[in-house]
Enzyme design. Structure first.
Site, PDB file in Angstrom:
ATOM      1  N   ASP A  17       0.876  -1.160   0.000  1.00 48.75           N
ATOM      2  CA  ASP A  17       0.000   0.000   0.000  1.00 48.75           C
ATOM      3  C   ASP A  17       0.918   1.215   0.000  1.00 48.75           C
ATOM      4  O   ASP A  17       2.137   1.079  -0.205  1.00 48.75           O
ATOM      5  CB  ASP A  17      -0.982  -0.032   1.177  1.00 48.75           C
TER       6      ASP A  17
ATOM      7  N   CYS B 247       3.098  -3.124   4.037  1.00 48.04           N
ATOM      8  CA  CYS B 247       2.253  -1.988   4.425  1.00 48.04           C
ATOM      9  C   CYS B 247       2.937  -1.321   5.613  1.00 48.04           C
ATOM     10  O   CYS B 247       4.083  -1.636   5.916  1.00 48.04           O
ATOM     11  CB  CYS B 247       0.813  -2.396   4.715  1.00 48.04           C
TER      12      CYS B 247
ATOM     13  N   HIS C 282       8.326 -24.238  10.161  1.00 49.88           N
ATOM     14  CA  HIS C 282       7.264 -24.836  10.975  1.00 49.88           C
ATOM     15  C   HIS C 282       5.867 -24.625  10.416  1.00 49.88           C
ATOM     16  O   HIS C 282       4.987 -25.459  10.640  1.00 49.88           O
ATOM     17  CB  HIS C 282       7.298 -24.271  12.393  1.00 49.88           C
TER      18      HIS C 282
ATOM     19  N   HIS D 249       5.081 -31.021  11.588  1.00 48.97           N
ATOM     20  CA  HIS D 249       4.479 -29.766  11.162  1.00 48.97           C
ATOM     21  C   HIS D 249       3.475 -29.983  10.024  1.00 48.97           C
ATOM     22  O   HIS D 249       2.503 -29.245   9.914  1.00 48.97           O
ATOM     23  CB  HIS D 249       5.565 -28.776  10.726  1.00 48.97           C
TER      24      HIS D 249
END
Length: 146
Positions: A11, A68, A101, A136
């Site tokens: 942005d 952003c 992970h 994981h």
């Protein structure tokens, strides 16, 4: 590290760092698709996060990078796209762990609170780290069911 296909967006609060990251990534041999914006005029971050996240979801990019002011809004917006695991990251260690992970596929950076050099180190670690799988993978599968 092999060259990656990266989609990048921001942005107005992340525009300057997006531009810097884009040039740096290209100089490192990566393919970068810039989703905008084209200047620092005020824009709505969800528009750019959604567009970039869709390209990662559709496997047209290996990773997404969104910038952003804080990285937080971009992460919230990108995570609305099924299959996206977007993480707001402000440290190299979190970048590595988010890949190892959580198999994160979109990184969301702060253009106002983290300097350009640190964000480059964060991105380098993120795109250079691999998912560890094993225990994981079971957790990622549960995320996909939510």
């Amino acid at each position: 590290m092999s060259a990656k296909r990266i989609v990048i967006g921001s942005d107005h609060g992340g525009f300057d760092q997006k531009e810097s990251l884009k040039s740096w990534l290209v100089s490192q041999g990566h393919s970068v698709k810039d989703m905008g914006p084209e200047n620092t005029a005020s824009v709505d971050y969800p528009d750019y996060a959604h567009t970039a996240a869709k390209l990662v979801k559709q496997e047209e990019a290996d990773f997404g990078i969104l910038v952003c002011g804080t990285g937080l809004g971009m992460a919230i917006a990108a995570n609305k796209v099924a299959g996206i695991r977007a993480v707001p990251v402000t440290s190299v260690e979190f970048a590595q762990l988010s890949r190892e992970h959580n198999d994160a596929n979109v990184i969301c950076l702060s253009g106002r609170f983290v300097d350009d050099a640190t964000n480059k180190n964060i991105v380098s670690t993120f795109i250079g780290s691999d998912f560890e799988g094993e225990r994981h993978a079971r957790r990622i599968a549960k995320l996909e069911q939510i």
